[in-house]
Motif scaffolding. Sequence first.
Motif, PDB file in Angstrom:
ATOM      1  N   ILE A   1       0.938  -1.031  -0.067  1.00 26.68           N
ATOM      2  CA  ILE A   1      -0.161  -0.112   0.330  1.00 26.68           C
ATOM      3  C   ILE A   1       0.484   0.974   0.222  1.00 26.68           C
ATOM      4  CG2 ILE A   1      -1.448   1.028   1.354  1.00 26.68           C
ATOM      5  CD1 ILE A   1      -2.738  -1.796   2.660  1.00 26.68           C
ATOM      6  N   VAL A   2       0.574   1.769  -0.880  1.00 32.65           N
ATOM      7  CA  VAL A   2       1.093   3.319  -0.831  1.00 32.65           C
ATOM      8  C   VAL A   2       0.573   4.789  -0.322  1.00 32.65           C
ATOM      9  CG1 VAL A   2       2.616   4.739  -2.409  1.00 32.65           C
ATOM     10  CG2 VAL A   2       2.430   2.701  -3.156  1.00 32.65           C
ATOM     11  N   ALA A   3       1.127   5.306   0.306  1.00 35.22           N
ATOM     12  CA  ALA A   3       0.702   6.356   0.871  1.00 35.22           C
ATOM     13  C   ALA A   3       1.606   8.284   0.509  1.00 35.22           C
ATOM     14  CB  ALA A   3       0.225   6.735   1.886  1.00 35.22           C
ATOM     15  N   PRO A   4       0.769   8.680  -0.299  1.00 35.94           N
ATOM     16  CA  PRO A   4       1.406   9.537  -0.696  1.00 35.94           C
ATOM     17  C   PRO A   4       1.385  10.938   0.242  1.00 35.94           C
ATOM     18  CG  PRO A   4      -0.197   9.237  -2.779  1.00 35.94           C
ATOM     19  CD  PRO A   4      -0.231   8.799  -1.138  1.00 35.94           C
ATOM     20  N   GLY A   5       2.780  11.562   0.312  1.00 35.58           N
ATOM     21  CA  GLY A   5       2.278  12.775   1.158  1.00 35.58           C
ATOM     22  C   GLY A   5       2.096  14.138   0.613  1.00 35.58           C
TER      23      GLY A   5
ATOM     24  N   MET B   5       9.646  10.212  -6.837  1.00 38.57           N
ATOM     25  CA  MET B   5      10.424   9.161  -8.098  1.00 38.57           C
ATOM     26  C   MET B   5      11.086   9.923  -9.015  1.00 38.57           C
ATOM     27  SD  MET B   5      10.205   6.137  -7.548  1.00 38.57           S
ATOM     28  CE  MET B   5       9.754   4.951  -8.924  1.00 38.57           C
ATOM     29  N   ARG B   6      11.019  11.454  -8.649  1.00 39.76           N
ATOM     30  CA  ARG B   6      11.812  12.249  -9.278  1.00 39.76           C
ATOM     31  C   ARG B   6      13.105  11.972  -9.527  1.00 39.76           C
ATOM     32  NH1 ARG B   6      10.102  18.164  -6.606  1.00 39.76           N
ATOM     33  NH2 ARG B   6       7.483  17.239  -6.540  1.00 39.76           N
TER      34      ARG B   6
ATOM     35  N   VAL C 115       5.172   5.128  -8.201  1.00 35.78           N
ATOM     36  CA  VAL C 115       5.770   4.037  -6.947  1.00 35.78           C
ATOM     37  C   VAL C 115       5.698   2.696  -7.565  1.00 35.78           C
ATOM     38  CG1 VAL C 115       6.326   3.365  -4.626  1.00 35.78           C
ATOM     39  CG2 VAL C 115       6.687   6.155  -5.521  1.00 35.78           C
ATOM     40  N   ALA C 116       3.969   3.088  -8.042  1.00 33.16           N
ATOM     41  CA  ALA C 116       2.952   1.351  -8.021  1.00 33.16           C
ATOM     42  C   ALA C 116       2.869   1.014  -9.169  1.00 33.16           C
ATOM     43  CB  ALA C 116       1.609   2.140  -7.854  1.00 33.16           C
TER      44      ALA C 116
ATOM     45  N   SER D  37       4.285  11.300  -8.262  1.00 36.18           N
ATOM     46  CA  SER D  37       5.744  11.010  -7.684  1.00 36.18           C
ATOM     47  C   SER D  37       5.932  10.069  -6.228  1.00 36.18           C
ATOM     48  CB  SER D  37       6.293  12.458  -7.954  1.00 36.18           C
ATOM     49  OG  SER D  37       7.434  12.747  -7.335  1.00 36.18           O
ATOM     50  N   GLU D  38       4.899  10.030  -5.602  1.00 36.37           N
ATOM     51  CA  GLU D  38       4.998   9.683  -4.544  1.00 36.37           C
ATOM     52  C   GLU D  38       3.390   8.265  -4.769  1.00 36.37           C
ATOM     53  OE1 GLU D  38       7.217  12.920  -1.665  1.00 36.37           O
ATOM     54  OE2 GLU D  38       4.813  12.373  -1.584  1.00 36.37           O
TER      55      GLU D  38
END
Length: 292
Positions: free
Chosen positions: A61-65, A248-249, A80-81, A75-76
């Motif tokens: 599970i991906v949680a952006p900021g 991911m920049r 990533v996914a 990017s976050e």
Amino acid sequence: MDARTLEVVPLYDGPAPGSEDWTHAERAYFSEIFATDVVTNVVVPTLTPVLPADGCGTAVIVAPGGGYHSLSINSEGFDVAHWLAARGVAAFVLKYRLVPSGEDAVAELIEKMSTGGAAADMEAAGRLAGADAAVAVRHVRAHSDDYAIDPGRVGFLGFSAGGNVTLRVAYADDADARPDFVAPIYAAARGLDLTTPPEGSGPMFLVAATDDELGLAADSIAAWESWRAAGLPVELHLYARGGHGFGMRTQGLPSDTWIERFGDWLGATGLLGEPVDEASLMPRFPTTTPAT
């Protein structure tokens, strides 16, 4: 190789507990300040699955900021996914509840931070976001057959405020809501008690830059020390340069390859699957205002 694309999943059947009276509208736009696409005013927390056609059984599970005022959704989040799904990992982008804001949530956050007025709002939003994260973990585990994943291999990765969400769910009182492994990336740990990790906690992977403008490298060191002192598997990468919010920049710095190090760590832990065609994965989040 085609990916299975599933619809966005609302985390609650009705209004999310604790924000039942919220009426503001979610918004997506390009932030000139953050120089990236953001989502603001999240009222309905959701998961968006990004799934490989042939997965390895691991889920993240991906949680952006975004300082609990916005989500750096590509990017976050989706970038990533995509990277994870291209390597056989089922990924789920989490949109958690945020501080209600006006036309430009990012500008409002910067103004609040300059006057010291952001902390209370962010802590209140953090508690709601932590609850959303716990529901997300339970959902992925409960639907493991649908997603073709192992319910004992559900991880959680988050950036900055999303890293704070990651630590909240890593320290959840309910074991069913805790991930099997976590990756707080330049996470904010302020306001959290990291002294005693829950019994049975899984491995942790940490990344930060020592020139982080918000001084968050110390937070990652504190989390590393807590996990290490408890005898839990933990890996920490501190880059001399990278700043805050690199996601991911590409900056032409060693920190650009942090995601490769995460892949190395997943592989060494036995969690990484075979690569698939990244072009087959679902598209990025559109920069449009959601319908109300």
